[in-house]
Design a protein around this motif. Structure first.
Motif, PDB file in Angstrom:
ATOM      1  N   MET A  32      -2.802   9.157   4.296  1.00 36.34           N
ATOM      2  CA  MET A  32      -2.766   7.704   4.119  1.00 36.34           C
ATOM      3  C   MET A  32      -1.340   7.171   4.147  1.00 36.34           C
ATOM      4  SD  MET A  32      -5.721   7.247   1.242  1.00 36.34           S
ATOM      5  CE  MET A  32      -7.289   8.065   1.480  1.00 36.34           C
ATOM      6  N   VAL A  33      -0.398   7.901   3.587  1.00 39.46           N
ATOM      7  CA  VAL A  33       1.000   7.484   3.639  1.00 39.46           C
ATOM      8  C   VAL A  33       1.479   7.400   5.084  1.00 39.46           C
ATOM      9  CG1 VAL A  33       3.354   8.287   3.185  1.00 39.46           C
ATOM     10  CG2 VAL A  33       1.696   8.226   1.336  1.00 39.46           C
ATOM     11  N   ASN A  34       1.137   8.391   5.876  1.00 41.32           N
ATOM     12  CA  ASN A  34       1.556   8.385   7.277  1.00 41.32           C
ATOM     13  C   ASN A  34       0.829   7.319   8.090  1.00 41.32           C
ATOM     14  OD1 ASN A  34       3.463  10.857   8.135  1.00 41.32           O
ATOM     15  ND2 ASN A  34       2.199  11.457   6.390  1.00 41.32           N
ATOM     16  N   LEU A  35      -0.426   7.029   7.719  1.00 41.08           N
ATOM     17  CA  LEU A  35      -1.140   5.934   8.367  1.00 41.08           C
ATOM     18  C   LEU A  35      -0.459   4.605   8.059  1.00 41.08           C
ATOM     19  CD1 LEU A  35      -3.541   4.915  10.002  1.00 41.08           C
ATOM     20  CD2 LEU A  35      -4.913   4.937   7.901  1.00 41.08           C
ATOM     21  N   ALA A  36      -0.018   4.419   6.814  1.00 41.00           N
ATOM     22  CA  ALA A  36       0.700   3.193   6.440  1.00 41.00           C
ATOM     23  C   ALA A  36       2.028   3.093   7.183  1.00 41.00           C
ATOM     24  CB  ALA A  36       0.925   3.163   4.931  1.00 41.00           C
ATOM     25  N   ILE A  37       2.724   4.215   7.345  1.00 43.10           N
ATOM     26  CA  ILE A  37       3.987   4.216   8.095  1.00 43.10           C
ATOM     27  C   ILE A  37       3.735   3.839   9.554  1.00 43.10           C
ATOM     28  CG2 ILE A  37       5.831   5.703   8.971  1.00 43.10           C
ATOM     29  CD1 ILE A  37       5.657   7.260   6.337  1.00 43.10           C
ATOM     30  N   SER A  38       2.669   4.380  10.137  1.00 38.48           N
ATOM     31  CA  SER A  38       2.316   4.042  11.515  1.00 38.48           C
ATOM     32  C   SER A  38       2.051   2.551  11.663  1.00 38.48           C
ATOM     33  CB  SER A  38       1.076   4.839  11.938  1.00 38.48           C
ATOM     34  OG  SER A  38       0.651   4.472  13.226  1.00 38.48           O
ATOM     35  N   ASP A  39       1.346   1.973  10.696  1.00 32.85           N
ATOM     36  CA  ASP A  39       1.055   0.533  10.737  1.00 32.85           C
ATOM     37  C   ASP A  39       2.324  -0.301  10.580  1.00 32.85           C
ATOM     38  OD1 ASP A  39      -1.635   0.948  11.133  1.00 32.85           O
ATOM     39  OD2 ASP A  39      -2.143   0.837   9.011  1.00 32.85           O
ATOM     40  N   LEU A  40       3.226   0.141   9.729  1.00 32.00           N
ATOM     41  CA  LEU A  40       4.479  -0.590   9.549  1.00 32.00           C
ATOM     42  C   LEU A  40       5.335  -0.537  10.816  1.00 32.00           C
ATOM     43  CD1 LEU A  40       5.432   0.338   5.876  1.00 32.00           C
ATOM     44  CD2 LEU A  40       4.797  -1.924   6.741  1.00 32.00           C
ATOM     45  N   SER A  94       0.831  -1.206   0.000  1.00 34.00           N
ATOM     46  CA  SER A  94       0.000   0.000   0.000  1.00 34.00           C
ATOM     47  C   SER A  94       0.866   1.256   0.000  1.00 34.00           C
ATOM     48  CB  SER A  94      -0.923   0.009   1.217  1.00 34.00           C
ATOM     49  OG  SER A  94      -1.842  -1.058   1.168  1.00 34.00           O
ATOM     50  N   LEU A  95       1.905   1.254   0.826  1.00 38.37           N
ATOM     51  CA  LEU A  95       2.797   2.413   0.883  1.00 38.37           C
ATOM     52  C   LEU A  95       3.494   2.619  -0.453  1.00 38.37           C
ATOM     53  CD1 LEU A  95       4.029   4.657   2.608  1.00 38.37           C
ATOM     54  CD2 LEU A  95       5.803   3.029   3.325  1.00 38.37           C
ATOM     55  N   TRP A  96       3.925   1.516  -1.068  1.00 39.20           N
ATOM     56  CA  TRP A  96       4.592   1.609  -2.379  1.00 39.20           C
ATOM     57  C   TRP A  96       3.633   2.187  -3.423  1.00 39.20           C
ATOM     58  CZ3 TRP A  96       3.704  -0.555  -7.214  1.00 39.20           C
ATOM     59  CH2 TRP A  96       4.743  -0.411  -8.145  1.00 39.20           C
ATOM     60  N   ILE A  97       2.389   1.717  -3.427  1.00 34.58           N
ATOM     61  CA  ILE A  97       1.401   2.212  -4.398  1.00 34.58           C
ATOM     62  C   ILE A  97       1.106   3.686  -4.153  1.00 34.58           C
ATOM     63  CG2 ILE A  97      -0.995   2.026  -5.165  1.00 34.58           C
ATOM     64  CD1 ILE A  97      -0.802  -0.985  -4.618  1.00 34.58           C
ATOM     65  N   LEU A  98       0.945   4.062  -2.885  1.00 36.08           N
ATOM     66  CA  LEU A  98       0.638   5.452  -2.566  1.00 36.08           C
ATOM     67  C   LEU A  98       1.761   6.389  -2.997  1.00 36.08           C
ATOM     68  CD1 LEU A  98      -0.919   4.970   0.986  1.00 36.08           C
ATOM     69  CD2 LEU A  98      -2.119   5.853  -1.031  1.00 36.08           C
ATOM     70  N   LEU A  99       3.004   5.951  -2.793  1.00 33.63           N
ATOM     71  CA  LEU A  99       4.144   6.800  -3.146  1.00 33.63           C
ATOM     72  C   LEU A  99       4.445   6.768  -4.634  1.00 33.63           C
ATOM     73  CD1 LEU A  99       6.557   5.954  -0.182  1.00 33.63           C
ATOM     74  CD2 LEU A  99       5.266   8.069  -0.522  1.00 33.63           C
ATOM     75  N   ARG A 100       4.273   5.599  -5.244  1.00 36.25           N
ATOM     76  CA  ARG A 100       4.659   5.401  -6.633  1.00 36.25           C
ATOM     77  C   ARG A 100       3.577   5.849  -7.610  1.00 36.25           C
ATOM     78  NH1 ARG A 100       9.353   4.272  -9.632  1.00 36.25           N
ATOM     79  NH2 ARG A 100       8.774   3.126 -11.526  1.00 36.25           N
ATOM     80  N   ARG A 101       2.327   5.550  -7.294  1.00 32.43           N
ATOM     81  CA  ARG A 101       1.248   5.750  -8.258  1.00 32.43           C
ATOM     82  C   ARG A 101       0.314   6.914  -7.912  1.00 32.43           C
ATOM     83  NH1 ARG A 101       0.783   1.429 -11.786  1.00 32.43           N
ATOM     84  NH2 ARG A 101       2.163  -0.318 -11.323  1.00 32.43           N
ATOM     85  N   HIS A 102       0.447   7.457  -6.720  1.00 32.90           N
ATOM     86  CA  HIS A 102      -0.376   8.608  -6.342  1.00 32.90           C
ATOM     87  C   HIS A 102       0.546   9.680  -5.784  1.00 32.90           C
ATOM     88  CE1 HIS A 102      -4.243   6.476  -6.765  1.00 32.90           C
ATOM     89  NE2 HIS A 102      -3.559   5.430  -6.346  1.00 32.90           N
ATOM     90  N   SER A 103       0.494  10.842  -6.364  1.00 37.68           N
ATOM     91  CA  SER A 103       1.368  11.919  -5.916  1.00 37.68           C
ATOM     92  C   SER A 103       0.979  12.366  -4.513  1.00 37.68           C
ATOM     93  CB  SER A 103       1.283  13.105  -6.873  1.00 37.68           C
ATOM     94  OG  SER A 103       0.009  13.710  -6.784  1.00 37.68           O
ATOM     95  N   LEU A 104       1.940  12.930  -3.787  1.00 34.03           N
ATOM     96  CA  LEU A 104       1.674  13.453  -2.460  1.00 34.03           C
ATOM     97  C   LEU A 104       1.254  14.921  -2.551  1.00 34.03           C
ATOM     98  CD1 LEU A 104       4.556  11.830  -0.389  1.00 34.03           C
ATOM     99  CD2 LEU A 104       2.182  11.104  -0.642  1.00 34.03           C
ATOM    100  N   LYS A 105       0.467  15.223  -3.561  1.00 30.06           N
ATOM    101  CA  LYS A 105      -0.018  16.581  -3.743  1.00 30.06           C
ATOM    102  C   LYS A 105      -1.454  16.744  -3.267  1.00 30.06           C
ATOM    103  CE  LYS A 105       3.035  17.564  -7.667  1.00 30.06           C
ATOM    104  NZ  LYS A 105       3.119  17.975  -9.088  1.00 30.06           N
ATOM    105  N   SER A 106      -1.993  15.718  -2.626  1.00 34.67           N
ATOM    106  CA  SER A 106      -3.334  15.809  -2.052  1.00 34.67           C
ATOM    107  C   SER A 106      -3.252  15.483  -0.571  1.00 34.67           C
ATOM    108  CB  SER A 106      -4.299  14.847  -2.742  1.00 34.67           C
ATOM    109  OG  SER A 106      -3.985  13.513  -2.429  1.00 34.67           O
ATOM    110  N   SER A 107      -4.113  16.116   0.207  1.00 35.45           N
ATOM    111  CA  SER A 107      -4.096  15.905   1.654  1.00 35.45           C
ATOM    112  C   SER A 107      -4.436  14.456   2.018  1.00 35.45           C
ATOM    113  CB  SER A 107      -5.083  16.862   2.325  1.00 35.45           C
ATOM    114  OG  SER A 107      -6.371  16.760   1.738  1.00 35.45           O
TER     115      SER A 107
END
Length: 295
Positions: free
Chosen positions: A55-63, A37-50
């Motif tokens: 979601m990226v930080n939620l995935a980091i918290s889970d990891l 999920s983190l790979w998809i969020l970073l690779r396929r969805h830009s971090l230009k939306s809130s």
């Protein structure tokens, strides 16, 4: 009396093995799900939306939670703790941090959906990447600041009570202190915010029942809020409220097992929150389908 002791020891041994199986299953499922999920969020969805930032930080918290679980599996499988008290304390902090940070990030996602659906135009200046990153930074700072006095409290309490094992906080003073009430207050407050957000969004979507041009994928929107409420009521709330009950310490590990499962379900939240989750953002844009996080 000896027979009762033998029976209690056998029961504890069976329970510990069950805990080891549950935590091990969370590792097996949670690690690949959140890593992908983190790979998809970073690779396929830009971090230009809130939404994507939260979601990226939620995935980091889970990891971070998942990487703390192998030592729990070892402890409950063998009944021994080979590391220091501080190692036990910080692994415990990683677990507690997941509940706190995840509950806040999930609430941020709910508020972002609320603003996008109820106030789509007026909220554009609020739903910016800059504000999202500032909010994320404050969350992690809050978590770290709370960890400092908590770690000292756990260390002092364990040494005073002569606890020789890790994670098994049997003494009431280890669970019941002024610091321990931070988490239930936080979780209950955030649950109330999610409930209000769900009601407001549901009312708005009902009014716009035939206005699909303004709000796409209404079912997905409500699924997001339903999942968020489930996360709080099933996983975060029980383990947070345990400090209010004298007998809570006997169920603390069981509730911790239940709380750990939340990291395996968060990837579903990403899937329903982002249209074309498996597609690159530019592919979704060229297809003419507006992503949900741009509402």
């Amino acid at each position: 009396m000896p027979n009762n002791t033998v029976h209690d020891n056998a029961t504890d041994l069976e329970m510990n093995r069950a805990y080891a199986v549950v935590f091990g299953s969370v590792i097996v499922l949670g690690l690949p799900l959140n890593a992908v999920s983190l790979w998809i969020l970073l690779r396929r969805h830009s971090l230009k939306s809130s939404s994507a930032i939260f979601m990226v930080n939620l995935a980091i918290s889970d990891l971070l939670l998942v990487i703390s679980l192998p030592m729990r599996v070892y402890f409950y499988a063998t009944g021994s703790w080979p590391l220091s008290i501080m190692a036990c304390i910080w692994i415990t902090m990683l677990f507690l941090n997941n509940i706190r940070s995840s509950s806040i990030f999930i609430t941020f996602i709910s508020l972002d959906r609320l603003l996008a659906v109820v106030y789509p135009l007026r909220s554009r200046h609020l739903r910016t990447p800059s504000n999202a990153w500032k909010s994320v930074a404050l969350v992690w700072l809050f978590v770290l600041v709370v960890n400092i006095p908590e770690s000292f409290h756990f260390t002092r309490s364990i040494r005073d009570s002569n606890e020789s094992t890790c994670f098994e906080f049997r003494e009431p003073k280890l669970l019941q202190s002024n610091l321990s009430y931070i988490q239930p207050v936080l979780v209950v407050t955030l649950l109330a915010v999610n409930l209000v957000s769900t009601v407001l969004v549901s009312c708005t979507l009902h009014k716009r029942l035939n206005d699909s041009a303004k709000v796409n994928n209404k079912v997905n929107v409500m699924l997001i809020f339903a999942m968020n409420l489930m996360m709080f009521t099933v996983f975060f709330l029980p383990v947070s409220l345990v400090v209010f009950f004298q007998s809570g310490k006997h169920f603390f590990t069981l509730l911790m097992c239940l709380a750990s499962v939340n990291c395996c379900l968060d990837p579903l939240l990403y899937y329903f929150s982002l249209d074309g989750f498996w597609k690159r953002k530019e592919d979704a844009d060229t297809s003419g389908q507006a992503p949900l996080n741009t509402l």
